[in-house]
Scaffold this active site. Structure first.
Site, PDB file in Angstrom:
ATOM      1  N   ASP A 106     -21.547   6.934  50.774  1.00 30.94           N
ATOM      2  CA  ASP A 106     -21.052   7.419  49.473  1.00 30.94           C
ATOM      3  C   ASP A 106     -22.104   7.166  48.387  1.00 30.94           C
ATOM      4  OD1 ASP A 106     -18.586   8.274  50.369  1.00 30.94           O
ATOM      5  OD2 ASP A 106     -17.561   6.400  49.882  1.00 30.94           O
ATOM      6  N   GLY A 153     -14.059   4.417  36.279  1.00 31.19           N
ATOM      7  CA  GLY A 153     -13.298   3.855  37.398  1.00 31.19           C
ATOM      8  C   GLY A 153     -13.945   2.569  37.861  1.00 31.19           C
ATOM      9  N   LYS A 173     -12.059   0.658  53.923  1.00 30.33           N
ATOM     10  CA  LYS A 173     -13.487   0.542  53.576  1.00 30.33           C
ATOM     11  C   LYS A 173     -13.950  -0.883  53.327  1.00 30.33           C
ATOM     12  CE  LYS A 173     -14.478   5.106  51.691  1.00 30.33           C
ATOM     13  NZ  LYS A 173     -14.825   5.891  50.524  1.00 30.33           N
ATOM     14  N   GLY A 210     -12.855   1.276  41.250  1.00 28.37           N
ATOM     15  CA  GLY A 210     -12.433   1.111  42.645  1.00 28.37           C
ATOM     16  C   GLY A 210     -13.633   1.203  43.577  1.00 28.37           C
ATOM     17  N   SER A 227     -12.669  15.935  57.278  1.00 25.82           N
ATOM     18  CA  SER A 227     -13.845  15.468  58.028  1.00 25.82           C
ATOM     19  C   SER A 227     -13.953  16.076  59.431  1.00 25.82           C
ATOM     20  CB  SER A 227     -13.837  13.947  58.121  1.00 25.82           C
ATOM     21  OG  SER A 227     -13.965  13.400  56.843  1.00 25.82           O
ATOM     22  N   THR A 267     -12.295   5.429  55.796  1.00 27.49           N
ATOM     23  CA  THR A 267     -11.829   5.765  54.464  1.00 27.49           C
ATOM     24  C   THR A 267     -10.583   4.947  54.145  1.00 27.49           C
ATOM     25  OG1 THR A 267     -11.181   7.558  53.008  1.00 27.49           O
ATOM     26  CG2 THR A 267     -10.867   7.970  55.341  1.00 27.49           C
ATOM     27  N   GLY A 270     -16.849  17.508  43.463  1.00 28.63           N
ATOM     28  CA  GLY A 270     -16.704  16.430  44.443  1.00 28.63           C
ATOM     29  C   GLY A 270     -17.015  16.882  45.859  1.00 28.63           C
TER      30      GLY A 270
HETATM   31  P1  NAP Z   1      -9.637   3.270  44.632  1.00 29.35           P
HETATM   32  O1  NAP Z   1     -10.473   2.197  45.260  1.00 29.35           O
HETATM   33  O2  NAP Z   1      -8.162   3.281  44.858  1.00 29.35           O
HETATM   34  O3  NAP Z   1      -9.926   3.199  43.067  1.00 29.35           O
HETATM   35  C1  NAP Z   1      -9.252   4.027  42.180  1.00 29.35           C
HETATM   36  C2  NAP Z   1      -9.781   3.785  40.769  1.00 29.35           C
HETATM   37  O4  NAP Z   1      -9.146   4.720  39.915  1.00 29.35           O
HETATM   38  C3  NAP Z   1      -9.468   2.424  40.215  1.00 29.35           C
HETATM   39  O5  NAP Z   1     -10.522   2.051  39.354  1.00 29.35           O
HETATM   40  C4  NAP Z   1      -8.214   2.658  39.394  1.00 29.35           C
HETATM   41  O6  NAP Z   1      -8.077   1.812  38.294  1.00 29.35           O
HETATM   42  C5  NAP Z   1      -8.501   4.037  38.858  1.00 29.35           C
HETATM   43  N1  NAP Z   1      -7.280   4.749  38.515  1.00 29.35           N
HETATM   44  C6  NAP Z   1      -6.257   5.061  39.339  1.00 29.35           C
HETATM   45  N2  NAP Z   1      -5.324   5.744  38.651  1.00 29.35           N
HETATM   46  C7  NAP Z   1      -5.773   5.837  37.365  1.00 29.35           C
HETATM   47  C8  NAP Z   1      -5.250   6.401  36.175  1.00 29.35           C
HETATM   48  N3  NAP Z   1      -4.060   7.017  36.201  1.00 29.35           N
HETATM   49  N4  NAP Z   1      -5.985   6.310  35.045  1.00 29.35           N
HETATM   50  C9  NAP Z   1      -7.166   5.682  35.039  1.00 29.35           C
HETATM   51  N5  NAP Z   1      -7.709   5.116  36.127  1.00 29.35           N
HETATM   52  C10 NAP Z   1      -7.027   5.203  37.280  1.00 29.35           C
HETATM   53  O7  NAP Z   1     -10.138   4.701  45.070  1.00 29.35           O
HETATM   54  P2  NAP Z   1     -11.647   5.132  45.400  1.00 29.35           P
HETATM   55  O8  NAP Z   1     -11.893   4.975  46.848  1.00 29.35           O
HETATM   56  O9  NAP Z   1     -12.540   4.446  44.442  1.00 29.35           O
HETATM   57  O10 NAP Z   1     -11.591   6.710  45.110  1.00 29.35           O
HETATM   58  C11 NAP Z   1     -11.500   7.220  43.787  1.00 29.35           C
HETATM   59  C12 NAP Z   1     -11.525   8.747  43.843  1.00 29.35           C
HETATM   60  O11 NAP Z   1     -12.773   9.203  44.341  1.00 29.35           O
HETATM   61  C13 NAP Z   1     -10.461   9.342  44.769  1.00 29.35           C
HETATM   62  O12 NAP Z   1      -9.942  10.496  44.165  1.00 29.35           O
HETATM   63  C14 NAP Z   1     -11.233   9.708  46.007  1.00 29.35           C
HETATM   64  O13 NAP Z   1     -10.643  10.792  46.711  1.00 29.35           O
HETATM   65  C15 NAP Z   1     -12.567  10.116  45.409  1.00 29.35           C
HETATM   66  N6  NAP Z   1     -13.671   9.999  46.366  1.00 29.35           N
HETATM   67  C16 NAP Z   1     -14.349  11.138  46.673  1.00 29.35           C
HETATM   68  C17 NAP Z   1     -15.410  11.080  47.548  1.00 29.35           C
HETATM   69  C18 NAP Z   1     -16.158  12.345  47.878  1.00 29.35           C
HETATM   70  O14 NAP Z   1     -16.839  12.387  48.910  1.00 29.35           O
HETATM   71  N7  NAP Z   1     -16.078  13.363  47.034  1.00 29.35           N
HETATM   72  C19 NAP Z   1     -15.810   9.862  48.118  1.00 29.35           C
HETATM   73  C20 NAP Z   1     -15.103   8.704  47.773  1.00 29.35           C
HETATM   74  C21 NAP Z   1     -14.029   8.798  46.883  1.00 29.35           C
HETATM   75  P3  NAP Z   1      -7.343   0.369  38.365  1.00 29.35           P
HETATM   76  O15 NAP Z   1      -8.325  -0.574  39.008  1.00 29.35           O
HETATM   77  O16 NAP Z   1      -7.084   0.060  36.987  1.00 29.35           O
HETATM   78  O17 NAP Z   1      -6.109   0.558  39.218  1.00 29.35           O
END
Ligand code: NAP
Length: 507
Positions: free
Chosen positions: A336, A359, A300, A361, A251, A296, A465
């Site tokens: 987002d 997902g 959040k 999260g 960022s 982040t 992404g």
């Molecule tokens: P988060 O709140 O930690 O949520 C992670 C999600 O992934 C949860 O649903 C979790 O499931 C699932 N998960 C984790 N490990 C897994 C596995 N091995 N198999 C299946 N599901 C799995 O994270 P987040 O903030 O939502 O972010 C998710 C991803 O999006 C990250 O990689 C982040 O870097 C990316 N992201 C990118 C941007 C962008 O601007 N490109 C913006 C935001 C996020 P459970 O609930 O079952 O644990």
């Protein structure tokens, strides 16, 4: 004796065991445009050889300002001799042409008379270092003020975000004597960038091709060209990102480039803030003062309770990634969400489109709510049926179990789990068939994920992404500045920063 005006704003700290390496690295710094070098004579196996090194160096580079330091090991340096020998070495360094000398307070208190002698030869900076934390600083300042000096340097270790302000404010409060202030460590990084705008006479940077001599130092190239320490003014608006970990955030690269391109007097800083330190950070933003920040992992959700006004969509999602102050109130939104619908709606018509979100999260919630609001028919899949069900219910989506996906096809798919993210780049949620025509992977490190590779092989349209990352950053920039964000500049900055990353990103 040189006055403060002679000292450039960025000093490169050079600590090497032998004269050849020291001179070689010093020449490289000069070739890259640096003009203020600290020679750490205590790092040399033979500190007495430092004076000859300085003479030899200045014979070829007489426009360079050298600050000589020979800190004793009792004071966290590497010199093992007596105070008398230490001062002799520094005196010889001044005779050889060093324009400034750093003498630690412990030595200065023992040798007031010799110090006066040194001051007749060079600009003497009396320094205080605290490697354990940031104590009450007024007593430290009073202790130092009893010594006659050309400048006072106070360097502590930041243990919490507010330590940055405590150290920086010394420079604003004590303008009668020149000061150098900063807090070491990753938490203290903002103080290195802000030091000179708060009135510090210079800040420290690490050499181009080596570790620095203190925790948290970054290269002068970054300080000058990315953070623009010599360009932004005392009135500059301060922005930043809070995260834990913070090290791999891209960022600052993206936002600082955008400010630079639009000629906005502002700087964007990485703030390492642990979950327990969020409240402390919110005290810091009032004091610095910070105009807005990106939020982040892991803040959040928790940030919501500290905000005065939260945008309704962010409230429904339960997560805020953008915070700013307007009319004295802290406001929060979620960029987002628009960063999912924006790229998708450039490829498909969202109303009535079938979209699978993988997902449950924070990022998946943003996607699911934003897509549902845009009129898409949303389905959600994940590994934990209870959590998937809860999200599906909250946004009126269909819940799917993983093994139900084989028989389904969607117009688009949004992947929102960390699967496939560096260093586990080989991972993919899908074993073989990818059940959508447009495949959007939120993971952006690596740029081309396993999911996107497989999707391309299957002839699908892919959305990386990084496009989402840039899109959410664009919305943040526009929220904060009211100006149109320079999309291509920000895209280029994000790609370059990502290419330089050798670790996982925090997003
Ligand atoms: P988060 O709140 O930690 O949520 C992670 C999600 O992934 C949860 O649903 C979790 O499931 C699932 N998960 C984790 N490990 C897994 C596995 N091995 N198999 C299946 N599901 C799995 O994270 P987040 O903030 O939502 O972010 C998710 C991803 O999006 C990250 O990689 C982040 O870097 C990316 N992201 C990118 C941007 C962008 O601007 N490109 C913006 C935001 C996020 P459970 O609930 O079952 O644990």
């Amino acid at each position: 004796m040189p006055q403060r005006a002679f000292l450039p704003r960025v000093c490169i700290a050079l600590g090497f065991p032998d004269v050849e390496t020291l001179l070689d690295r010093a020449r490289r710094e000069v070739e890259s445009g640096e003009g203020f070098l600290e020679f750490r004579l205590d790092y040399l196996a033979e500190p007495r050889s430092g004076a000859d090194a300085i003479r030899a160096f200045l014979a070829e580079n007489n426009e360079v300002t050298i600050l000589a330091t020979c800190r004793r090991h009792q004071n966290h340096g590497r010199y093992n001799g007596s105070v008398e020998e230490q001062l002799e070495i520094l005196g010889a360094a001044a005779d050889a042409g060093a324009r400034a000398l750093d003498v630690e307070i412990e030595t200065a208190e023992m040798a007031a008379a010799q110090l006066e002698h040194l001051r007749s030869k060079a600009f003497v900076v009396i320094s205080y270092h605290n490697y354990g934390g940031t104590p009450a600083l007024e007593p430290v300042f009073r202790r130092m003020s009893r010594i006659s000096a050309d400048a006072l340097k106070i360097v502590t270790t930041a243990k919490k975000p507010s330590d940055n302000f405590r150290v920086l404010s010394l420079a604003r409060q004590h303008s009668r004597i020149p000061v150098v202030v900063l807090a070491m460590g990753e938490i203290g990084f903002p103080s290195r960038v802000l030091a000179t705008s708060f009135g510090g006479i210079y800040t420290y940077a690490a050499p181009i091709s080596a570790e620095g001599t203190a925790a948290g130092q970054v290269s002068a190239r970054l300080l000058r060209h990315l953070y623009r320490v010599e360009k932004f003014t005392r009135q500059a608006k301060i922005y930043g990102v809070i995260a834990d970990p913070i090290r791999h955030t891209i960022s600052p690269a993206v936002h600082n480039r955008a400010f630079q391109y639009r000629r906005i007097d502002a700087v964007y800083l990485p703030f390492l803030v642990t979950t327990a330190q969020l409240k402390d950070f919110l005290g810091l933003v009032e004091k610095l003062p910070v105009a807005g920040f990106s939020v982040t992992i892991p803040h959040k959700q928790r940030i919501l309770r500290y905000l005065d006004v939260v945008d309704p969509l962010a409230r429904r999602i339960g997560a805020v990634n953008t915070v700013w102050k307007k009319a004295g109130k802290w406001r929060g939104s979620n960029t987002d969400a628009g960063a999912v619908t924006g790229p998708l709606s450039r490829r498909i018509r969202l109303p009535k489109a079938s979209v699978l979100v993988v997902g449950n999260g924070g990022a998946a919630r943003s996607a699911a709510f934003a897509l549902a609001d845009a009129g898409a028919n949303v389905s959600i899949a994940g590994r934990n049926p209870d959590r998937v069900r809860a999200l599906a219910k909250a946004c009126g989506a269909e819940m799917l179990l993983r093994d139900q996906l084989g028989s389904r096809s969607f117009d688009a798919l949004v992947h929102a789990t960390p699967l496939g993210m560096f260093p586990h780049a080989g991972e993919c949620f899908f074993d073989d068939r990818i059940p959508a025509e447009v495949v959007f992977d939120m993971v952006y490190n690596p740029r081309e994920t396993e999911l996107l590779k497989r999707a391309s092989d299957q002839g699908k349209t892919t959305i990386p992404g990084l496009e989402m990352f840039v899109e959410q950053a664009l919305h943040q920039f526009e929220t904060w500045t009211g100006e149109t964000a320079p999309r291509s500049i920000m895209e280029k900055a994000a790609s370059e920063a990502l290419a330089q990353l050798h670790g996982p990103s925090t997003e």
